[in-house]
Design a protein around this motif. Structure first.
Motif, PDB file in Angstrom:
ATOM      1  N   LEU A 214       0.831  -1.194   0.000  1.00 24.40           N
ATOM      2  CA  LEU A 214       0.000   0.000   0.000  1.00 24.40           C
ATOM      3  C   LEU A 214       0.872   1.252   0.000  1.00 24.40           C
ATOM      4  O   LEU A 214       0.578   2.238  -0.681  1.00 24.40           O
ATOM      5  N   PHE A 215       1.979   1.210   0.747  1.00 17.91           N
ATOM      6  CA  PHE A 215       2.904   2.349   0.792  1.00 17.91           C
ATOM      7  C   PHE A 215       3.474   2.647  -0.596  1.00 17.91           C
ATOM      8  O   PHE A 215       3.491   3.792  -1.049  1.00 17.91           O
ATOM      9  N   LEU A 216       3.941   1.580  -1.261  1.00 14.80           N
ATOM     10  CA  LEU A 216       4.520   1.775  -2.593  1.00 14.80           C
ATOM     11  C   LEU A 216       3.462   2.261  -3.583  1.00 14.80           C
ATOM     12  O   LEU A 216       3.730   3.113  -4.447  1.00 14.80           O
ATOM     13  N   ARG A 217       2.261   1.730  -3.458  1.00 15.63           N
ATOM     14  CA  ARG A 217       1.192   2.145  -4.347  1.00 15.63           C
ATOM     15  C   ARG A 217       0.837   3.611  -4.126  1.00 15.63           C
ATOM     16  O   ARG A 217       0.568   4.353  -5.080  1.00 15.63           O
ATOM     17  N   THR A 218       0.875   4.021  -2.863  1.00 12.05           N
ATOM     18  CA  THR A 218       0.588   5.418  -2.550  1.00 12.05           C
ATOM     19  C   THR A 218       1.595   6.337  -3.214  1.00 12.05           C
ATOM     20  O   THR A 218       1.243   7.401  -3.732  1.00 12.05           O
ATOM     21  N   GLN A 219       2.862   5.927  -3.209  1.00 18.45           N
ATOM     22  CA  GLN A 219       3.887   6.745  -3.864  1.00 18.45           C
ATOM     23  C   GLN A 219       3.608   6.892  -5.354  1.00 18.45           C
ATOM     24  O   GLN A 219       3.749   7.970  -5.929  1.00 18.45           O
ATOM     25  N   ALA A 220       3.203   5.773  -5.968  1.00 16.41           N
ATOM     26  CA  ALA A 220       2.904   5.832  -7.402  1.00 16.41           C
ATOM     27  C   ALA A 220       1.695   6.715  -7.669  1.00 16.41           C
ATOM     28  O   ALA A 220       1.675   7.504  -8.625  1.00 16.41           O
ATOM     29  N   LEU A 221       0.672   6.584  -6.807  1.00 11.93           N
ATOM     30  CA  LEU A 221      -0.518   7.410  -6.988  1.00 11.93           C
ATOM     31  C   LEU A 221      -0.216   8.887  -6.781  1.00 11.93           C
ATOM     32  O   LEU A 221      -0.857   9.742  -7.365  1.00 11.93           O
ATOM     33  N   ALA A 222       0.774   9.175  -5.915  1.00 11.58           N
ATOM     34  CA  ALA A 222       1.138  10.566  -5.657  1.00 11.58           C
ATOM     35  C   ALA A 222       1.987  11.152  -6.773  1.00 11.58           C
ATOM     36  O   ALA A 222       2.255  12.350  -6.772  1.00 11.58           O
ATOM     37  N   HIS A 223       2.418  10.313  -7.716  1.00 17.21           N
ATOM     38  CA  HIS A 223       3.236  10.769  -8.844  1.00 17.21           C
ATOM     39  C   HIS A 223       4.501  11.461  -8.365  1.00 17.21           C
ATOM     40  O   HIS A 223       4.816  12.590  -8.767  1.00 17.21           O
ATOM     41  N   ILE A 224       5.224  10.791  -7.465  1.00 19.90           N
ATOM     42  CA  ILE A 224       6.470  11.334  -6.926  1.00 19.90           C
ATOM     43  C   ILE A 224       7.628  10.480  -7.428  1.00 19.90           C
ATOM     44  O   ILE A 224       7.645   9.271  -7.236  1.00 19.90           O
ATOM     45  N   GLY A 225       8.583  11.106  -8.062  1.00 23.73           N
ATOM     46  CA  GLY A 225       9.778  10.427  -8.537  1.00 23.73           C
ATOM     47  C   GLY A 225      11.017  10.991  -7.882  1.00 23.73           C
ATOM     48  O   GLY A 225      11.000  12.101  -7.339  1.00 23.73           O
ATOM     49  N   GLY A 226      12.104  10.230  -7.907  1.00 23.72           N
ATOM     50  CA  GLY A 226      13.353  10.681  -7.309  1.00 23.72           C
ATOM     51  C   GLY A 226      14.403  10.976  -8.376  1.00 23.72           C
ATOM     52  O   GLY A 226      14.333  10.486  -9.509  1.00 23.72           O
ATOM     53  N   TRP A 227      15.380  11.800  -8.004  1.00 32.01           N
ATOM     54  CA  TRP A 227      16.489  12.101  -8.904  1.00 32.01           C
ATOM     55  C   TRP A 227      17.726  12.408  -8.096  1.00 32.01           C
ATOM     56  O   TRP A 227      17.644  12.788  -6.927  1.00 32.01           O
ATOM     57  N   GLU A 228      18.885  12.227  -8.702  1.00 31.63           N
ATOM     58  CA  GLU A 228      20.145  12.499  -8.038  1.00 31.63           C
ATOM     59  C   GLU A 228      21.170  12.930  -9.073  1.00 31.63           C
ATOM     60  O   GLU A 228      21.289  12.334 -10.150  1.00 31.63           O
ATOM     61  N   TRP A 229      21.902  13.984  -8.728  1.00 33.53           N
ATOM     62  CA  TRP A 229      22.988  14.459  -9.578  1.00 33.53           C
ATOM     63  C   TRP A 229      24.307  14.165  -8.863  1.00 33.53           C
ATOM     64  O   TRP A 229      24.548  14.617  -7.748  1.00 33.53           O
ATOM     65  N   ASP A 230      25.173  13.355  -9.504  1.00 35.75           N
ATOM     66  CA  ASP A 230      26.472  12.978  -8.967  1.00 35.75           C
ATOM     67  C   ASP A 230      27.520  13.834  -9.660  1.00 35.75           C
ATOM     68  O   ASP A 230      27.860  13.611 -10.828  1.00 35.75           O
ATOM     69  N   GLY A 231      28.035  14.846  -8.907  1.00 40.32           N
ATOM     70  CA  GLY A 231      29.008  15.752  -9.505  1.00 40.32           C
ATOM     71  C   GLY A 231      30.317  15.072  -9.834  1.00 40.32           C
ATOM     72  O   GLY A 231      31.000  15.460 -10.786  1.00 40.32           O
ATOM     73  N   GLY A 232      30.712  14.069  -9.021  1.00 38.55           N
ATOM     74  CA  GLY A 232      31.973  13.384  -9.293  1.00 38.55           C
ATOM     75  C   GLY A 232      31.959  12.661 -10.626  1.00 38.55           C
ATOM     76  O   GLY A 232      32.936  12.689 -11.380  1.00 38.55           O
ATOM     77  N   ARG A 233      30.855  12.002 -10.941  1.00 38.96           N
ATOM     78  CA  ARG A 233      30.744  11.267 -12.211  1.00 38.96           C
ATOM     79  C   ARG A 233      30.048  12.083 -13.305  1.00 38.96           C
ATOM     80  O   ARG A 233      29.961  11.642 -14.443  1.00 38.96           O
ATOM     81  N   GLU A 234      29.518  13.264 -12.884  1.00 39.96           N
ATOM     82  CA  GLU A 234      28.751  14.098 -13.806  1.00 39.96           C
ATOM     83  C   GLU A 234      27.642  13.284 -14.482  1.00 39.96           C
ATOM     84  O   GLU A 234      27.453  13.319 -15.696  1.00 39.96           O
ATOM     85  N   ARG A 235      26.910  12.586 -13.639  1.00 40.30           N
ATOM     86  CA  ARG A 235      25.811  11.762 -14.122  1.00 40.30           C
ATOM     87  C   ARG A 235      24.535  12.126 -13.389  1.00 40.30           C
ATOM     88  O   ARG A 235      24.543  12.463 -12.207  1.00 40.30           O
ATOM     89  N   LEU A 236      23.418  12.050 -14.098  1.00 42.38           N
ATOM     90  CA  LEU A 236      22.098  12.304 -13.546  1.00 42.38           C
ATOM     91  C   LEU A 236      21.347  10.985 -13.484  1.00 42.38           C
ATOM     92  O   LEU A 236      21.227  10.279 -14.496  1.00 42.38           O
ATOM     93  N   TYR A 237      20.835  10.646 -12.305  1.00 45.29           N
ATOM     94  CA  TYR A 237      20.078   9.412 -12.121  1.00 45.29           C
ATOM     95  C   TYR A 237      18.618   9.784 -11.863  1.00 45.29           C
ATOM     96  O   TYR A 237      18.307  10.580 -10.974  1.00 45.29           O
ATOM     97  N   LEU A 238      17.708   9.167 -12.613  1.00 44.50           N
ATOM     98  CA  LEU A 238      16.283   9.447 -12.513  1.00 44.50           C
ATOM     99  C   LEU A 238      15.517   8.154 -12.310  1.00 44.50           C
ATOM    100  O   LEU A 238      15.802   7.145 -12.967  1.00 44.50           O
TER     101      LEU A 238
END
Length: 846
Positions: free
Chosen positions: A299-323
């Protein structure tokens, strides 16, 4: 060999060695130069010794904590100034005495452990309670070290006052006990050292239970947010100890194997360092019970999907964006994920792009976080709204990292926009409402946008239609009027329903000051055609007022008030026209404000008086009754005619108090005339529709008659036709009460307003007063003559008496007599008179 140079002076040590050598050989010293140098060296040594003593004393007294110099027996040899202040004793009461003078609780052998520690070149630390002169004790932490002074050895003891630290510890413990979050302290090896009451409760332990034995990690299974087991070394507290960095907001599941109980917690762990050390010696974890939020993982995971919330991270050392996948769905790039920040920012609309770039640069440079709402545009051109949150986790080039979330808030923004639109929209017409148009006008005024013209529109005689045909017809009329107005305004103009039957237009007249006037012309012409409802056809016109920014007002309130004043000027000029605001209107508006301000105090200041105009028999001139007319003389404004202040009193509501005073004063005067033997048959008083709406009118009349011992038939109340259509149920009840009192009821200015013939039949009305507006044209004007004949015919058919007012010529009197009208008033007979003047007139025309 003499080279002419003076020999270099010998050092003090060299001089002493020469002297020792001579003495060893048994020789004296008769060298005056040597003796002189030796004497100078001795004086220098004395000065240096004195300087060293002063430095010692200054340093000794500069220490802010009490410092004692103690011999091996425990006797205080020296004490600094801070010690004298701390113990509250003079120096001579401490120095030379044993330590018991400041700590009488010390055992006889208290110096033994100190000397043992110092012999091992260690510092001895102990916590004791020292005593002040008044006997009070205070906690101190004593640090003792060896102090060598030549052949003598002493103990130097520094006593640090722990009072504030103990108080802070007590406050800290009280805070821990009061917190609803769990607090757990673990040592360097991860062993539990202590926990607060909330922490014990969350972990399922008793408050008096030993935390070390109760929290044996081998009794627990720890899982991460996905339900996967994690090792003890991977727990947030251990990671914080290993890395020396705090670990925040980690979701953990704690499953107790014996109790078979699963508790979900959100924990943040903070490493603790001793001064000067780089390795953490313990870790503090703050945690909350989130079991209710995480009870069902799916139910928790489903709530996150229903809330349309995504994560992202920018790694300056590797200059990579993770989505995450949800983030990719929000930006519309599931097939070809962006790998750099620059690529991802291209999905932000240009208007928001600089804001996002500035926030990213700020957190990369200075740390911190950002939280903003931006509009995105996907590869397919469709746009949506998102909440973008990011937080820096490092600023060095190789460790720069930003993590965050991206939430699709398009639906929320659409709902908010719909609510904003609904809040500023009139439900009936679909136009802007009062709040909406005033907010927009305030924005334009704040921007200093010249060329904004406020157009104030009022529907003439709308209330009449609303009362005749009902509210449904009134609502339909307002809708139809709104549609006609929409056809008049331009694309850059803003139309709103301001309230009731009033509308407001914010006309854009930049570059064309006459545009507002042309708009007003279009509006008045648009209402030239009649309206139809349920087979009925009726005409509604408009009165329009204009006020332009900044010429006619520099604030929202000034502009609206001045446009309103111009609209009323248009009404006074015959309606169905428009007027610009002018300085003359400003003066009139100021005068109106002045009148209202003075009127509010006039009754209490005794500024009103009554005069009386006789109503006579048109055949012989004998007096039948008298009409009481109010007059107002104000010390500031001077004499004010009734038509100048009666309408203002009705607008402000002051007419209710004033009208009650008129009834009381008229009845009092009638009683005085009766007592003097010179009284008309009745006294007539004008009553405002506002008095009829007030429930106190009947009581006012009843009290006035009773206090002056008058029968009801000696009082006549005159009212306009507006009374008959304001509030039918209350009107009927009031009329019935007045009828029971015997009061005579007459409709004043009959024919000028809405002639409610139905009320003539149903209500206990005794007479009609023919308006002098119809009488002016008789007998020559056929229309006026016809109206007078019609009113006389209606009154005759209903058995009502007719009184003609404004009779100024014999021809008018003869015409009225020809219609069967026997009573009139006017300058042909008499102007209004004061009470004595009316009594004299009565005696003259009995």
């Amino acid at each position: 060999m003499d080279d002419g140079k003076a020999p270099a002076p010998e050092t003090d040590d060299a001089l002493l060695r020469r002297l020792e050598s001579l003495l060893a050989e048994g020789k004296g010293c008769d060298d005056p130069v040597l003796l002189s140098q030796l004497l100078a060296a001795l004086h220098g040594a004395r000065r240096e010794a004195e300087s060293a003593r002063l430095r010692y004393r200054k340093l000794f007294n500069a220490v802010p904590d009490p410092v004692s110099l103690i011999d091996a027996e425990g006797r205080i040899v020296d004490l600094n100034i801070a010690g004298e202040k701390a113990y509250g004793r003079p120096r001579d009461q401490i120095v030379g005495h044993l330590l018991h003078v400041i700590n009488p609780d010390l055992p006889p052998d208290h110096m033994a452990p100190v000397l043992e520690a110092l012999a091992r070149d260690q510092t001895h630390v102990v916590e004791v309670y020292n005593m002040r002169e008044d006997g009070s004790r205070f906690p101190v932490e004593v640090h003792s070290a060896r102090f060598v002074d030549g052949p003598n050895q002493f103990v130097i003891a520094v006593a640090r006052d722990l009072s504030r630290r103990r108080e802070a510890e007590q406050n800290y413990n009280a805070l821990l006990s009061a917190m609803d979050k769990g607090v757990l302290i673990q040592g360097q090896d991860g062993r539990a050292l202590s926990a607060n009451a909330a922490g014990m409760r969350i972990l399922g332990l008793e408050e008096d239970q030993d935390i070390d034995s109760g929290l044996r990690w081998q009794d627990w299974l720890v899982v991460d947010h996905r339900g996967w087991p994690i090792r003890f070394s991977e727990m947030p507290s251990m990671r914080a100890l290993q890395t020396g960095k705090f670990v925040q907001s980690t979701l953990l599941g704690l499953y107790h194997l014996q109790r078979r109980q699963l508790t979900w917690i959100s924990a943040t762990s903070v490493p603790q360092f001793r001064p000067g050390e780089s390795t953490a010696h313990q870790v503090i974890s703050l945690f909350s019970d989130v079991t209710e939020l995480k009870r069902d993982s799916s139910l928790f995971l489903r709530t996150q999907a229903l809330a349309h919330i995504g994560g992202w991270e920018w790694d300056g050392g590797r200059e990579r964006l993770y989505l995450t996948e949800e983030t990719l769905r929000i930006i519309g790039r599931l097939e070809s994920p962006p790998r750099t920040l620059d690529d991802a920012i291209t999905h932000v609309v240009p208007a928001d792009r600089a804001k996002v770039q500035g926030a990213l640069e700020s957190v990369l440079r200075d740390g911190g976080a950002f939280d903003m709402e931006v509009q995105l545009r996907g590869p397919d051109g469709r746009s949506n709204w998102a909440r973008l949150i990011g937080q820096a986790e490092g600023r060095a080039p190789m460790t720069a990292r930003i993590t965050g979330i991206l939430q699709d808030i398009t639906q929320r923004r659409q709902i908010e926009e719909a609510l904003r639109s609904q809040a500023r929209t009139d439900a009936l017409t679909g136009l802007f409402n009062r709040d909406g148009v005033l907010t927009e006008l305030e924005r334009r005024v704040a921007e200093g946008r010249e060329g904004v013209t406020v157009v104030y529109i009022d529907l003439d005689r709308f209330k009449l239609v609303n009362d005749l045909l009902g509210h449904s017809a009134g609502d339909q009329l307002l809708v139809n009027a709104a549609r006609r107005l929409e056809g008049c305004v331009g694309e850059s103009d803003l139309l709103a329903r301001f309230g009731g039957d009033e509308f407001l237009v914010l006309a854009d007249t930049r570059g064309d000051p006459a545009a507002g006037e042309r708009l007003a012309e279009r509006i008045t012409r648009a209402f030239g055609d009649s309206f139809r409802y349920a087979g009925e056809e009726f005409t509604i016109t408009t009165s329009v007022g204009l006020a332009r920014f900044p010429d006619h007002g520099k604030t929202v309130q000034q502009l609206v008030n001045n446009a309103d004043a111009a609209m009323y000027a248009a009404k006074h000029h015959g309606r169905n026209n428009w007027q610009n605001f002018t300085p003359e209107l400003a003066r009139q508006q100021f005068d109106r404000v002045q009148v209202e301000a003075q009127l509010r105090r006039a009754l209490d200041n005794g500024e009103f008086r009554l005069v009386f105009q006789p109503l006579v028999d048109l055949t012989d001139g004998s007096v039948r009754s008298a009409e009481a007319l109010i007059r107002w003389h104000n010390p500031v404004l001077g004499e004010q005619p009734p038509d100048h202040f009666i309408s203002r009193a009705e607008t402000t509501g002051d007419i209710v108090r004033i009208g009650a005073w008129v009834i009381q004063a008229a009845c009092r005067q009638m009683a005085a005339w009766i007592a003097a033997g010179d009284a008309p048959g009745r006294i007539a008083v004008n009553v405002s529709y506002r008095q009829f709406l007030n429930e106190e009118l009947l009581q006012v009349v009843r009290d006035a008659l009773a206090e002056n011992d008058l029968p009801g038939e000696r009082l006549e109340l005159e009212f306009t036709e507006r009374v008959l259509i304001e509030d039918a149920p209350d009107t009927v009840r009031t009329f019935e009460g007045l009828r029971q009192l015997g009061v005579v009821l007459t409709i004043d200015d009959f024919g000028e307003g809405y002639s409610a013939l139905n009320y003539l039949r149903r209500l206990p009305i005794h007479g009609l007063k023919l308006s002098q507006g119809f009488l002016r044209g008789v007998p020559g004007n056929e229309s006026d003559a016809a109206i007078c004949q019609a009113v006389a015919g209606i009154a005759r058919a209903l058995g009502l008496e007719v009184v003609a007012e404004g009779v100024e010529s014999s021809a008018q009197r003869d015409f009225l007599l020809g219609l069967g009208i026997r009573t009139g008033q006017g300058f042909l007979f008499s102007a209004a008179l004061d009470p004595d003047g009316l009594a004299a007139y009565l005696r003259q025309n009995r």
